[in-house]
Design a protein around this motif. Sequence first.
Motif, short mmCIF file in Angstrom:
data_model
loop_
_atom_site.label_atom_id
_atom_site.label_comp_id
_atom_site.label_asym_id
_atom_site.label_seq_id
_atom_site.Cartn_x
_atom_site.Cartn_y
_atom_site.Cartn_z
N ARG A 52 20.13 12.14 -32.44
CA ARG A 52 20.98 13.34 -32.64
C ARG A 52 20.76 14.34 -31.51
O ARG A 52 21.72 14.93 -31.01
N HIS A 53 19.50 14.52 -31.11
CA HIS A 53 19.18 15.45 -30.02
C HIS A 53 19.86 15.02 -28.72
O HIS A 53 20.40 15.86 -27.98
N THR A 74 13.61 7.55 -33.28
CA THR A 74 13.94 8.30 -34.49
C THR A 74 15.40 8.74 -34.45
O THR A 74 15.99 8.92 -33.37
N ASN A 75 15.96 8.90 -35.63
CA ASN A 75 17.34 9.38 -35.71
C ASN A 75 17.45 10.80 -35.17
O ASN A 75 18.47 11.16 -34.61
N GLY A 76 16.38 11.57 -35.28
CA GLY A 76 16.36 12.93 -34.73
C GLY A 76 16.51 12.92 -33.21
O GLY A 76 17.22 13.75 -32.65
N LYS A 77 15.85 11.98 -32.55
CA LYS A 77 15.98 11.88 -31.09
C LYS A 77 17.38 11.46 -30.69
O LYS A 77 17.90 11.93 -29.68
N LYS A 134 22.86 5.42 -38.36
CA LYS A 134 21.40 5.49 -38.16
C LYS A 134 20.91 4.34 -37.29
O LYS A 134 21.58 3.31 -37.15
N SER A 167 10.97 6.18 -25.93
CA SER A 167 10.62 5.83 -27.30
C SER A 167 10.84 4.34 -27.56
O SER A 167 10.00 3.66 -28.16
N ASP A 172 24.09 6.99 -33.59
CA ASP A 172 24.12 8.42 -33.24
C ASP A 172 23.07 9.23 -34.01
O ASP A 172 22.92 10.41 -33.79
N GLY A 173 22.35 8.58 -34.92
CA GLY A 173 21.31 9.26 -35.68
C GLY A 173 21.82 10.07 -36.84
O GLY A 173 21.05 10.62 -37.61
N ASP A 174 23.14 10.15 -36.99
CA ASP A 174 23.74 10.94 -38.06
C ASP A 174 24.52 10.02 -39.00
O ASP A 174 23.99 9.55 -40.00
N GLU A 232 14.27 10.44 -23.31
CA GLU A 232 13.51 10.44 -24.57
C GLU A 232 13.76 9.16 -25.35
O GLU A 232 12.83 8.55 -25.86
#
Length: 102
Positions: free
Chosen positions: A83-84, A78-81, A45, A70, A40-42, A66
């Motif tokens: 989470r987004h 990325t973990n940011g993607k 990871k 990627s 989940d990126g949070d 996205e």
Amino acid sequence: MVDYRTGQIGQLVRVLKGKDAGTLSVIVERVDDKFVRIADGDKRKFDQAKRKNLQHLELMSWISEEVVNSLNETGRVTNGKLRHAVISFKQFTDTRTEEKGD
């Protein structure tokens, strides 16, 4: 047409079993016909993606382009993607719930 029942890379899922039950995650890898790896990126990871049985997941009909792009381009996301993707799905479902309630 995409078959959402088989668990696709980038697909959002709700965990049904285990300590993460009730949380949303993204499929980042298909291990085989029965197992996938989710993150989940949070709390979970990308580098520590959880191996999960598809039977223990509720598959959503939402795939993050996205995340798919990627992973196809670099083999990583990325973990940011991640989470987004989860936040975007939550906002989408919240909006649909509000529209049905009106």
